[in-house]
Write a protein that holds these residues in place. Structure first.
Motif, short mmCIF file in Angstrom:
data_model
loop_
_atom_site.label_atom_id
_atom_site.label_comp_id
_atom_site.label_asym_id
_atom_site.label_seq_id
_atom_site.Cartn_x
_atom_site.Cartn_y
_atom_site.Cartn_z
N SER A 646 -13.03 -25.58 -4.41
CA SER A 646 -13.92 -24.52 -4.88
C SER A 646 -14.70 -24.93 -6.12
N PRO A 647 -15.92 -24.44 -6.21
CA PRO A 647 -16.71 -24.70 -7.41
C PRO A 647 -16.33 -23.73 -8.53
N TYR A 648 -16.26 -24.24 -9.72
CA TYR A 648 -16.03 -23.41 -10.89
C TYR A 648 -17.07 -23.79 -11.94
N LYS A 732 -22.72 -12.83 -12.93
CA LYS A 732 -22.55 -11.62 -12.14
C LYS A 732 -21.15 -11.09 -12.39
N SER A 733 -21.05 -9.79 -12.33
CA SER A 733 -19.75 -9.18 -12.64
C SER A 733 -18.84 -9.21 -11.41
N LEU A 734 -17.58 -9.51 -11.65
CA LEU A 734 -16.58 -9.41 -10.59
C LEU A 734 -16.09 -7.98 -10.50
N ASN A 737 -17.42 -4.87 -8.01
CA ASN A 737 -16.83 -4.53 -6.72
C ASN A 737 -15.35 -4.85 -6.63
N ILE A 744 -10.49 -15.67 -15.31
CA ILE A 744 -11.85 -15.73 -14.78
C ILE A 744 -12.73 -14.76 -15.58
N GLY A 747 -18.45 -14.21 -12.21
CA GLY A 747 -18.88 -15.07 -11.12
C GLY A 747 -20.35 -15.37 -11.25
N THR A 748 -20.80 -16.28 -10.41
CA THR A 748 -22.21 -16.57 -10.38
C THR A 748 -22.56 -17.10 -9.00
N ILE A 749 -23.83 -17.06 -8.67
CA ILE A 749 -24.23 -17.50 -7.35
C ILE A 749 -24.98 -18.82 -7.45
N GLY A 753 -26.11 -20.44 -2.33
CA GLY A 753 -25.72 -19.09 -1.92
C GLY A 753 -24.23 -18.82 -2.07
N VAL A 755 -20.56 -18.47 -4.03
CA VAL A 755 -20.14 -17.91 -5.30
C VAL A 755 -19.31 -18.94 -6.06
N ALA A 756 -19.60 -19.13 -7.32
CA ALA A 756 -18.73 -19.95 -8.17
C ALA A 756 -18.16 -19.05 -9.25
N LEU A 757 -16.93 -19.31 -9.65
CA LEU A 757 -16.29 -18.47 -10.65
C LEU A 757 -16.41 -19.10 -12.03
#
Lengths: 774, 162
Positions: A646-648, A732-734, A737, A744, A747-749, A753, A755-757
């Motif tokens: 996963s990307p972080y 972006k807010s986790l 939702n 963490i 998040g971000t996009i 496309g 999502v990376a945390l």
């Protein structure tokens, strides 16, 4: 009525700006700068607040502001000296005004006698200094207004003339009892005849009278002679008009007209200055068109004063050029400009005095009003040109720009060496694009940036309140209040700061006796400062109080199960415990702080906006809380790393350096954890994959160490699988939702496309402690 | 077409459905069929991977980007305690609104739109706390049992207790 609500909202906006201004001015005044400019600014602010309050009918606020304004007025013209007592009374008064505004805004009711004590002190000071002539002129006058008007004359103390309310004369509707003698300037008579539509538009003459009363000495008399027999009474008919006598030394007609600005066209207003040596009777013959004018609904007949008309009396009934004169009263259609008309008349009949007698062009009061405003608002900063823009609109631009920045960085990433070699022009274009977007982004952010002053300026009041409630002596120092931060950050800052200062005042600063015993100054100091440090803003709240009582904190934390019994946290870790939810060290729950909500609110609020909190404490010497906030919320410079599959992303602002694991010096410590030796310093190592329970397929030597600086210049080494690169992302807010996730920050996009945390470096360290504790 | 939006035709069908009936989106997990009220469904999309969220329970599959907002994905099979789904391109994410939040539920397939009468909703038999917690009721459709998912319970308790 949504229009009114809009106006109200604007009014409250302005009020909060004005209150800030007041705080600022008084901070300077308190520090000894007691020049006229400051006083004028204060006076203006209170006056504006009062004016709006009058329009919306917040009578409590009007009453108090009026009394306050009176005092200020006296101070301004030197009748009352600006002693320290007066200053502290004024500061207290500001708080009361703020409370009134709050109450008006939230719709709650304040006690009827709220602020009454201060009000009486105003009156006492004002009266004490102003001599005997001011008997009927004080705060109480407002209360009198709440009673019905009765057509009783009250003798004006300074009056030399006798504006008799002889019923016989009042029966002639369009004549004015003018003084037979020239008298001293500043006396005005206003004849106010409302039309039906004034009431239809829900205007209340009472409010106008209150405004007038604020201008100077004031006397109102109702003319009831037009009231018909009951049988002829029309329910919506208007039968009452008023005559008002006003006296104030430098009162201008424009100032009076300003009061009636809102009802322009809905009433007839005649204003006559009694203070000029003009030939007395400004009487229009009843049969002239001009005299008939008051009955024409849209028309305002203005009795002209010396300024506008030379020696000529109001309307020249025997004007030799009948045509133009006939035009004049008809010129009441809104579309017609009196000025145009007048010049036309001048053109047709140049030598006649007639043209000047045309009713004053409606535009005329404006410049006059400005001149008046200029007189008491001489130093209003003219240089700043600004527009009010809906924040939503700005936000839209910010969002678009953020997306643009992302797209741009995605494009740049697509450029591999091959492409670079082949399309040099394209590369150059992309570079320019990168620069331009960066510039665009900076400019957009600058629009949203605001000085922290707007939050800081609310704090002196808080400290004063706290000092009174706790009986401690506390001084607040603010530094760097012009530091600019994004508006959304500022909005989120108010609560945490309040909590932090409360905490300092309640738990930090000791009582004066205790301080004395410890050899400290009786007055405790809380220092609030803001500074920019790289991509961050540091907000620091420092106090010279007792510091954190670590034994107590640790005991409590153990009692509440926040720390396991066999754990011995370091001093620093204990200090951070005050941010744990439900934690409070106050022995008794006070209404200031101690309910255990507070410091954890600080932490969660600050985390929400991507910041972090750190506290340091020195026993007996004080404590320091540091908020580290991002300069902007929208776009973050990050390093993109890979953990497992996963990307972080890690905020670039917290990264000190990166290195390959193969070249790093890991050492073991008894707990089984690892430390990293970097240039003689030992740093805690956190394997992100392990912490996040992810499977890492890579050998340790192929992995990377990212050395991050978390709060309090404590470093931490994060082990990640791969470093992908550097880019800008939109946060972006986790929680929007989902919910907050430990470790963490959000998040971000990414460009593809996915999502990376965003890794919360500070949070990773904190969970470390908790996990050991568990 | 990655996403199939159902929002447009909601209106008509709901109107047809009338007062006492309920429209459900039915989806399957293994052999079993479950349903949620159609008005809560925002979108149905194919599984396209999710970014895993650390420190959460196994039924939280991660988060996806839904037109710029981050939406969590819950694995319904894992939520029912049957182990994680191994999703393929044929698996489906049903995006729904729960309160003011949007969440995605990972299921095997979406099968049908059902119209059932409210009177036909049976209570969940007492006995197993998991059943009563996660289901609102049971309806019969074409002699099949359809469990009505209680979305609020499904998405709660996602955090791993430290």
């Amino acid at each position: 009525m949504s229009d009114l609500d809009d106006f109200k909202a604007t009014y409250f906006d302005e009020c909060s700006e004005l209150m800030n201004e007041l705080e600022e001015q008084f901070a300077a005044i308190e520090a000894g700068e007691r020049d006229a400019d400051r006083l004028n600014a204060v006076f203006r602010a209170i006056h504006s607040i009062k004016g709006g309050a009058g329009a919306f009918g917040f009578s409590g606020l009007v009453g108090f502001a009026h009394a306050y304004e009176t005092l200020l007025d006296y101070v301004r013209d030197g009748r009352v000296e600006m002693t320290d007592d007066v200053v502290s009374l004024c500061i207290r008064a500001n708080d009361i005004v703020a409370d009134h505004i709050n109450a008006a805004q939230t719709g709650e009711q304040l006690d009827a006698d709220y602020g009454m004590e201060e009000k009486q002190r105003f009156d006492a000071i004002a009266r004490g200094q102003s001599g005997q002539s001011d008997d009927e002129w004080s705060g109480e006058i407002i209360e009198e207004f709440d009673i019905e008007f009765t057509p009783v004359r009250v003798e004006l103390a300074v009056d030399k003339h006798e504006p008799e309310a002889a019923p016989a004369r009042a029966a002639e509707p369009d004549t004015f009892d003018a003084p037979p003698m020239p008298i001293e300037p500043g006396h005005w008579e206003v004849r106010f005849t409302p039309y039906r539509q004034l009431y239809a538009r829900a205007n209340d003459p009472l409010l106008l009278f209150r405004e007038l009363a604020a201008l100077g000495e004031f006397n109102v008399r109702a003319l009831l002679t037009d009231i018909p027999a009951l049988s002829d009474f029309e329910p919506f008919g208007v039968y009452c008009s008023w005559e008002i006598t006003l006296f104030a030394p430098d009162l201008t007609e424009a100032a009076i007209r300003e009061v009636f600005e809102f009802v322009d066209g809905d009433c007839s207003i005649e204003i006559v200055s009694l203070g000029h040596a003009v030939p007395p009777p400004a009487i229009a013959a009843p049969d002239t068109p001009a005299a008939a004018a008051p009955k024409a609904p849209q028309h305002e007949l203005m009795a002209l004063t010396e300024d506008e008309v030379a020696p000529t009396p109001t309307v020249a009934p025997a004007a030799p050029s009948p045509a133009p004169v006939a035009e004049v009263p008809k010129a009441d259609e809104p579309g017609l400009s009196f000025a145009d008309l007048a010049s036309e008349i001048v053109a047709t009949a140049p030598p006649r005095p007639v043209p000047v007698s045309a009713p004053k062009p409606p535009a005329a009061p404006k410049p006059a009003a400005q001149a008046e405003g200029g007189e008491d608002g001489g130093n209003r900063s003219v240089g700043v040109q600004s527009i009010r823009v809906d924040l939503d609109k700005v936000d839209r631009v910010v969002n678009m720009v953020s997306e643009l920045v992302i797209t741009q960085s995605m494009l740049t990433q697509q450029m591999d060496e091959n492409l670079r070699a082949r399309y040099t022009e394209l590369v150059r274009g992309l570079e320019v694009l990168a620069q331009t977007t960066r510039g665009l982004q900076d400019s957009v952010m600058a629009i949203r940036a605001q000085p922290v002053k707007s939050v800081f300026s609310r704090m002196p009041r808080l400290v004063r309140e706290l000092a009174t409630k706790t009986g401690k002596k506390i001084k607040l120092e603010t530094i760097g209040e012009n530091t600019e931060i994004d508006k959304t950050v500022i909005e989120q800052l108010s609560d945490p700061l309040t909590h932090m200062i409360r905490n300092s005042a309640d738990h930090g600063i000791e009582s004066p006796e205790k301080r004395k015993a410890m050899g400290k100054s009786e007055i405790g100091t809380i220092r609030l400062s803001a500074e920019q440090a790289g991509g961050n803003i540091l907000i620091i709240v420092e106090d010279d109080g007792a510091g954190i009582n670590r034994e107590k904190v640790l005991q409590l934390a153990r009692d509440k199960g926040l720390v396991a019994a066999d754990m011995t946290p370091t001093d620093e870790q204990i200090d951070q415990l005050i941010f744990a939810p439900g934690f409070s060290t106050a022995d008794a729950v006070s209404d200031i702080s101690g309910r255990g909500v507070g410091m954890d609110v600080v932490l969660s609020n600050i985390k929400k906006i991507g910041g972090s909190v750190h506290v340091r404490s020195w026993t007996g010497k004080g404590s320091r809380m540091t908020l580290r906030l991002p300069l902007t919320l929208a776009v973050l410079d990050v390093m993109l790393v890979k953990v497992g599959e996963s990307p972080y992303v890690l905020p670039l602002s917290s990264i000190v350096e990166t290195m390959q694991c193969s070249g790093a010096n890991f050492e073991r410590v008894p707990s089984g954890g690892q430390v990293l030796q970097v240039r003689g310093e030992y740093v805690q190592v956190i394997d992100v994959a392990q912490r996040f329970s992810m499977h890492s397929t890579k050998q340790l030597d192929d992995r990377f160490v990212v050395l991050c600086e978390s709060e309090g210049s404590q470093k931490v080494a994060l082990v990640v699988d791969d470093i992908i690169g550097q880019q800008q992302v939109v946060i972006k807010s986790l929680e929007e939702n989902f919910e907050q996730v430990d470790g963490i920050a959000g998040g971000t996009i990414l460009g593809d496309g996915n999502v990376a945390l965003i890794v919360d470096v500070q949070g990773l360290r904190a969970t470390h402690i908790h996990q050991k504790a568990a | 077409m990655e996403a199939l939006s159902l929002r447009e035709d909601n209106g008509d069908k709901t109107a047809l459905a009338g007062q006492n009936t309920l429209q459900l989106i039915a989806f399957s997990i293994g052999e079993q069929t479950y349903g949620v009220e159609i008005t809560t469904v925002r979108e149905i999309r194919a599984w396209n991977g999710a970014t895993p969220l650390p420190n959460t329970r196994e039924f939280v599959r991660g988060v996806i980007n839904l037109r710029g907002t981050i939406v969590p994905i819950f694995d319904l099979r894992a939520r029912f305690g049957d182990g994680q789904t191994s999703p393929t391109k044929n698996h489906v994410v049903v995006v729904m609104s729960v309160g003011d939040k949007w969440v995605g539920i990972l299921v095997d397939a979406v099968s049908d739109i059902l119209t059932v009468s409210r009177d036909d909703i049976h209570n969940v038999p007492e006995g197993n706390a998991i059943d009563t917690e996660l289901l609102n009721g049971i309806v019969t459709h074409d002699s099949r049992m359809v469990g009505l998912i209680d979305l609020h319970s499904v998405v709660s308790g996602a955090k791993l207790d430290a």
